[in-house]
Design a protein around this motif. Structure first.
Motif, PDB file in Angstrom:
ATOM      1  N   LEU A   1      13.879  -7.968   5.365  1.00  0.00           N
ATOM      2  CA  LEU A   1      13.678  -8.721   6.794  1.00  0.00           C
ATOM      3  C   LEU A   1      12.240  -8.994   7.158  1.00  0.00           C
ATOM      4  N   CYS A   2      11.407  -7.958   6.865  1.00  0.00           N
ATOM      5  CA  CYS A   2      10.043  -7.837   7.098  1.00  0.00           C
ATOM      6  C   CYS A   2       9.335  -9.022   6.293  1.00  0.00           C
ATOM      7  N   GLY A   3      10.019  -9.717   5.423  1.00  0.00           N
ATOM      8  CA  GLY A   3       9.233 -10.754   4.502  1.00  0.00           C
ATOM      9  C   GLY A   3       8.818 -10.246   3.012  1.00  0.00           C
ATOM     10  N   ALA A   4       9.396  -9.129   2.566  1.00  0.00           N
ATOM     11  CA  ALA A   4       9.104  -8.807   1.162  1.00  0.00           C
ATOM     12  C   ALA A   4       9.071  -9.836   0.152  1.00  0.00           C
ATOM     13  N   ILE A   5      10.195 -10.756   0.555  1.00  0.00           N
ATOM     14  CA  ILE A   5      10.132 -11.827  -0.519  1.00  0.00           C
ATOM     15  C   ILE A   5       9.544 -12.976   0.019  1.00  0.00           C
ATOM     16  N   THR A   6       9.762 -13.529   1.183  1.00  0.00           N
ATOM     17  CA  THR A   6       9.318 -14.613   1.576  1.00  0.00           C
ATOM     18  C   THR A   6       7.861 -14.768   1.644  1.00  0.00           C
ATOM     19  N   ASP A   7       7.049 -13.654   1.829  1.00  0.00           N
ATOM     20  CA  ASP A   7       5.712 -13.295   2.112  1.00  0.00           C
ATOM     21  C   ASP A   7       5.026 -12.769   0.896  1.00  0.00           C
ATOM     22  N   ARG A   8       5.913 -12.503  -0.236  1.00  0.00           N
ATOM     23  CA  ARG A   8       5.494 -11.908  -1.432  1.00  0.00           C
ATOM     24  C   ARG A   8       4.812 -10.779  -1.364  1.00  0.00           C
ATOM     25  N   LEU A   9       5.222  -9.594  -0.866  1.00  0.00           N
ATOM     26  CA  LEU A   9       4.457  -8.503  -0.502  1.00  0.00           C
ATOM     27  C   LEU A   9       5.176  -7.799  -1.828  1.00  0.00           C
ATOM     28  N   TRP A  10       4.692  -7.988  -2.923  1.00  0.00           N
ATOM     29  CA  TRP A  10       5.058  -7.135  -4.070  1.00  0.00           C
ATOM     30  C   TRP A  10       4.182  -5.882  -4.083  1.00  0.00           C
ATOM     31  N   MET A  11       3.003  -5.932  -4.074  1.00  0.00           N
ATOM     32  CA  MET A  11       2.211  -4.499  -3.869  1.00  0.00           C
ATOM     33  C   MET A  11       2.939  -3.483  -3.003  1.00  0.00           C
ATOM     34  N   GLN A  12       2.937  -3.972  -1.786  1.00  0.00           N
ATOM     35  CA  GLN A  12       3.686  -3.284  -0.810  1.00  0.00           C
ATOM     36  C   GLN A  12       4.938  -2.448  -1.085  1.00  0.00           C
ATOM     37  N   THR A  13       5.566  -3.316  -1.808  1.00  0.00           N
ATOM     38  CA  THR A  13       7.106  -3.024  -2.142  1.00  0.00           C
ATOM     39  C   THR A  13       7.089  -1.852  -3.296  1.00  0.00           C
ATOM     40  N   LEU A  14       5.921  -2.068  -4.266  1.00  0.00           N
ATOM     41  CA  LEU A  14       5.702  -1.221  -5.230  1.00  0.00           C
ATOM     42  C   LEU A  14       5.309   0.084  -4.514  1.00  0.00           C
ATOM     43  N   CYS A  15       4.562   0.128  -3.760  1.00  0.00           N
ATOM     44  CA  CYS A  15       3.894   1.247  -3.345  1.00  0.00           C
ATOM     45  C   CYS A  15       5.142   2.109  -2.501  1.00  0.00           C
ATOM     46  N   LEU A  16       5.607   1.483  -1.836  1.00  0.00           N
ATOM     47  CA  LEU A  16       6.848   1.919  -1.053  1.00  0.00           C
ATOM     48  C   LEU A  16       7.800   2.718  -2.124  1.00  0.00           C
ATOM     49  N   GLY A  17       8.145   2.056  -3.057  1.00  0.00           N
ATOM     50  CA  GLY A  17       9.276   2.547  -4.158  1.00  0.00           C
ATOM     51  C   GLY A  17       8.584   3.670  -4.866  1.00  0.00           C
ATOM     52  N   ILE A  18       7.319   3.716  -5.292  1.00  0.00           N
ATOM     53  CA  ILE A  18       6.832   4.648  -5.983  1.00  0.00           C
ATOM     54  C   ILE A  18       6.618   6.116  -4.855  1.00  0.00           C
ATOM     55  N   SER A  19       6.268   5.946  -3.779  1.00  0.00           N
ATOM     56  CA  SER A  19       6.225   6.796  -2.619  1.00  0.00           C
ATOM     57  C   SER A  19       7.705   7.522  -2.394  1.00  0.00           C
ATOM     58  N   ALA A  20       8.754   6.775  -2.410  1.00  0.00           N
ATOM     59  CA  ALA A  20       9.915   7.378  -2.275  1.00  0.00           C
ATOM     60  C   ALA A  20      10.326   8.044  -3.488  1.00  0.00           C
ATOM     61  N   TYR A  21      10.057   7.800  -4.761  1.00  0.00           N
ATOM     62  CA  TYR A  21      10.279   8.262  -5.848  1.00  0.00           C
ATOM     63  C   TYR A  21       9.512   9.806  -5.975  1.00  0.00           C
ATOM     64  N   LEU A  22       8.155   9.670  -5.512  1.00  0.00           N
ATOM     65  CA  LEU A  22       7.389  10.969  -5.503  1.00  0.00           C
ATOM     66  C   LEU A  22       7.898  12.010  -4.189  1.00  0.00           C
ATOM     67  N   MET A  23       8.653  11.424  -3.298  1.00  0.00           N
ATOM     68  CA  MET A  23       9.186  12.260  -2.260  1.00  0.00           C
ATOM     69  C   MET A  23      10.218  12.880  -2.720  1.00  0.00           C
ATOM     70  N   VAL A  24      10.992  12.313  -3.384  1.00  0.00           N
ATOM     71  CA  VAL A  24      12.232  12.968  -4.373  1.00  0.00           C
ATOM     72  C   VAL A  24      11.727  13.939  -5.133  1.00  0.00           C
ATOM     73  N   GLU A  25      10.657  13.999  -5.928  1.00  0.00           N
ATOM     74  CA  GLU A  25      10.297  14.832  -6.677  1.00  0.00           C
ATOM     75  C   GLU A  25       9.676  16.037  -5.970  1.00  0.00           C
ATOM     76  N   LEU A  26       8.957  15.776  -4.902  1.00  0.00           N
ATOM     77  CA  LEU A  26       8.334  16.744  -3.912  1.00  0.00           C
ATOM     78  C   LEU A  26       9.399  17.728  -3.477  1.00  0.00           C
ATOM     79  N   SER A  27      10.500  16.978  -2.916  1.00  0.00           N
ATOM     80  CA  SER A  27      11.545  17.951  -2.467  1.00  0.00           C
ATOM     81  C   SER A  27      12.106  18.729  -3.611  1.00  0.00           C
TER      82      SER A  27
END
Length: 327
Positions: free
Chosen positions: A30-56
């Motif tokens: 809804l924030c425009g990840a596809i319509t605005d092609r925010l691929w780098m932002q999406t990638l950073c968010l996905g990697i940060s979520a994975y790192l948070m799982v590993e950190l915990s």
């Protein structure tokens, strides 16, 4: 056998993280990840979520099985949807988690120079985006000595080298571009403290997000101060670092709210484990009610804060569809 309330059942459930991921996917869309092609932002968010799982999981931030730390991290990221389109904010999220992932492994380690180097290297990268991050350097040095018990002459040198390493690459680029003025002007923020208390930069959505995070942070800190003695000494040191950085960042944001988009990622990363600890390791009738209220209110804030971007997206979609109709 201890009585388990619904709060404890949900906190230990494997379904909480997929639920948070689903909420995040919808919010990001809804924030425009596809319509605005925010691929780098999406990638950073996905990697940060994975790192948070590993950190915990790696550092056992919660002494029971559960995914509440990454779950709360994703939900708290979603309450501030204006951060997502900003690539700098997503890089700050990623670097903030990476710093803890490196430094937490240094606890009482005799030869920790490599990990300290990489931790401060991530800090140096974030300072290229937001130079005021360098204010945290003395605090992290103190934490290396007091919380992690790993400060030495070699460790100090490794931290300095890691901090300046990203600037070596930046200097090479600006030398190639013959643009030293831009590079030098980057450091002006270190001695520019005005305007102070200028909240005109914050709208109602931003104020709501900060206020909710502040409340969750207070709940998590008060809980940990009272109940943290149940954890191992190592874990208490980790949470001590999270609490100190969280408090300092809230003070920083109160003084200079114009840096909202770059300070909120730091607050989210530090607040997530604190409130997740409270939600996972309490079990009274009051905390059971609080658990459900926190999740419900967080979801309502996500809905409210994404309503404007989503309504804009929906109106644009409807307008585009209507243009193809034969009128």
């Amino acid at each position: 056998m201890a009585y388990k309330r619904l709060q404890n059942t949900l906190a230990e459930s494997r379904l909480m993280l997929p639920f948070a991921v689903a909420v995040t996917i919808v919010a990001v869309y809804l924030c425009g990840a596809i319509t605005d092609r925010l691929w780098m932002q999406t990638l950073c968010l996905g990697i940060s979520a994975y790192l948070m799982v590993e950190l915990s999981n790696t550092h056992q931030l919660i002494r029971i099985f559960g995914m509440m730390v990454p779950t709360m991290y994703l939900l708290l990221v979603c309450i501030a949807p204006t951060l997502f389109p900003d690539l700098g904010s997503e890089i700050m999220l990623l670097c903030s988690i990476a710093i803890y992932a490196m430094l937490f492994r240094c606890y009482q380690m005799r030869r920790s120079q490599g990990l300290v180097f990489y931790g401060f290297f991530c800090l140096g990268i974030s300072s290229l985006i937001f130079v005021q991050v360098l204010y945290y350097v003395p605090v992290l040095w103190a934490m290396l000595y007091y919380h992690l018990r790993t400060m030495s002459g070699k460790t100090f040198c490794a931290s300095v080298l890691g901090l300046i390493a990203p600037y070596w690459f930046a200097v090479c680029y600006y030398m190639y571009a013959y643009d030293f003025t831009t590079f030098l002007s980057h450091f002006e923020g270190l001695y520019s403290f005005y305007p102070l208390f200028d909240y005109s930069h914050l709208g109602e959505h931003e104020i709501l997000s900060v206020g909710w995070l502040l409340l969750l942070s207070l709940i998590g800190i008060i809980h940990y101060v009272r109940q943290g003695y149940h954890d191992k000494i190592r874990t208490r040191m980790y949470y001590g670092m999270l609490m100190v950085i969280d408090i300092l960042t809230f003070i920083f944001l109160a003084l200079q709210p114009q840096h909202y988009s770059l300070l909120m990622p730091i607050i989210i990363v530090n607040t997530s484990p604190l409130i997740a600890h409270y939600l996972s390791l309490t079990g009274t009738w009051l905390t059971n009610i609080t658990f459900h209220l926190i999740i419900l209110i967080t979801l309502l804030i996500i809905f409210y804060n994404t309503w404007m971007p989503s309504s804009t997206f929906l109106s644009a979609t409807v307008t585009s569809a209507c243009s193809y109709l034969p009128l």
